[in-house]
Design a protein around this motif. Sequence first.
Motif: not given
Length: 613
Positions: A263-270, A287-291, A295-298
């Motif tokens: 599975t991925p290392h990040i996904a959308r904060l939702d 902290r979330p990162m924005e792209t 917002a994406y989250e580790l």
Amino acid sequence: MCGTSGAVIQILTELVRMTERYMDPKSMAEKDIQSLKALRHSAAHTLAQAVKKLYPSAQVGIGPATEEGFYYDFRYERPFTPEDLERIENEMKSLIRSSLPIVRKPVSRGEAEKLFREKNEPFKLELIQGIPEEAEITVYEQGEFVDLCRGPHVSSTGEIPAVRLLSTSSAYWKGMESNPSLQRIYGTAFHSEAELADYLRHQEEVQRRDHRKLGRELGLFRTLDEKGAGLVLWLPKGSQIRRTLEDLWKVLHDRHGYRYVYTPHIARLDLWMQSGHWDYYQDSMFRPMETEGTAYELKPMNCPFHILIFRESVQSYRDLPIRLSELGTVYRYERSGTLHGLMRVRGFTQDDAHIFCKPEDLSGEIRNVLALVDQMVGRFGFTDRTVYLSTRPEKSVGTDENWEMATGALRMALEESGISYEVDPGEGVFYGPKIDIKFHDAIGRAWQLSTIQVDFNLPEKFDLTYRNDSGESRRPIMIHRALFGSVERFFGILIEHYAGAFPLWLAPEQVRIMTIADRHIPYAQKVLSRMKDLGVRAEGDFRNEKIGFKVREAQMEKIPEMWVVGDREVEENRVSVRTREGEKKDLCPLESSLQDISVRCWPPEMVPRSNGS
RNA sequence: GCCGGCGUAGCACAGUGGUAGUGCAGUCGAUUCGUAAUCGACAGGUCGUCGGUUCAAUCCCGACCGCCGGCUCCA
């Protein structure tokens, strides 16, 4: 040939024995624990007495006995130095020599308050205020020193046969960050000097095995530190060990009916808002990162992804149970001061799996996990374990009915597996009951490794369903489980457990072939390439150095076997084998030695089928 | 994050207000030597980072980063 030598076994046995004597409360009679506690508590008072004598302006906090010794907290105008510690210890010894009687005195609340107000001990006054109205208040007096204390104590300072101050550190008053910071002095005390010496020897052994030290010396791993605190770089040798461990993990999971996923290392904060992790644990998340405005989250956990996979692949009860496994690397924000080698990091790999099943399958699934735990963790020589069943905490989700059903299923699984366990009331996670398993290492220390947790919450949050045999929609039960907990931490524990001397099947370099002189190189090359063909992790040391030099290097690198070739070996098509433990076998026939090593170099569960030869 | 300690070559450590050493490791050369260290030569450091004090800072002061010992936390 790769067995542990008698001397080593004897040392280990000795270590375990002395560890048990003071570290494992269960192996001690209750009476002994109580008497040791009283002794240490009295030692703590004597520490405070010595400090007050030498540094009258110091104010006292609390000073209890602990598992391994005692401490006392003080507020003082400057930090205590190692020299102070030495002075204090000497003063304590002189107090012990004077055999001051330790006297218990019941006092009224008023008397107690007056006493400690006069002595200018604000922390003691605060403690008195916390004592319930109806409770009796007692003080213990030794010489000029009086402490608020409920006891019990030994009857005289002369009854402290062996004491040693160990270290200083800081601690908050009552453990609260908002409270003033006090200086804590740690020490330990025993019934005899011999036991104290055992304890100190054990502490040295712990230091000798420190995974951070061995990890650097053996070139296993390093942490990024300035380039990223709490993040681990797996060096080639450490990576090899991890690979073996993960290969074995995957093989055993395949056999137990798991399906491996990525599975991925990040996904959308939702995703983490839906799972509820953001609400509950965002303080422990990066902290979330924005792209592109999103917002994406580790990921701090793998479970939401496994849930999405469940949704993709399960509709009917016929699909259940489904067991999804993954060595998934997660990232969690840990406060900087808590980081510690591999034991506490910010990026780590869970040996994770999620089992989705019908309620009636729960107990059987847990049994399967318990069997896998013993098989997997036992492979590393961890056999001595303590199992805890944690029940419903105060703050929790789910119906009473579910909690009862799940707790009963865990209990049944444990009982049917013949595993004795202790109940930790109210220590379950908010979303379900759990089983935690602690294992004891080679020097008797207990490590919490495996955990099996039932979860009523996530299936609800993601509205997971399946159709039962009547076509009705049902909610599956989810089990989170990890055997090692974290691969990084488990690796750290393994380093310390084996003291860096990994068993042959796990060692990054299993055999080193070394030549006596240059003329033996062609033969040694042949042996080396035969070994590599057989899958043995072998290296050659063909340098123009004396054999003693080569042996010493291999020994320090803790390579399990050294195969030495010289004139005699070349002539007779043989090898001489020297083990890490110092055993020597001269002139072993080459072919049979190769056959032998080709089996021993694998974990027993993974020995390749021989092709009939 | 908090309290305290610490940060000098790859590693282990010395050291000083006038820009640094030792051992091991490394490189090169000699040695071909049977189970824990063969000998010799050479090379290697903006003394954690940034700022301040000073004629001058690796050393004194401050901030930051990191490590260590605890505290706290740990789904």
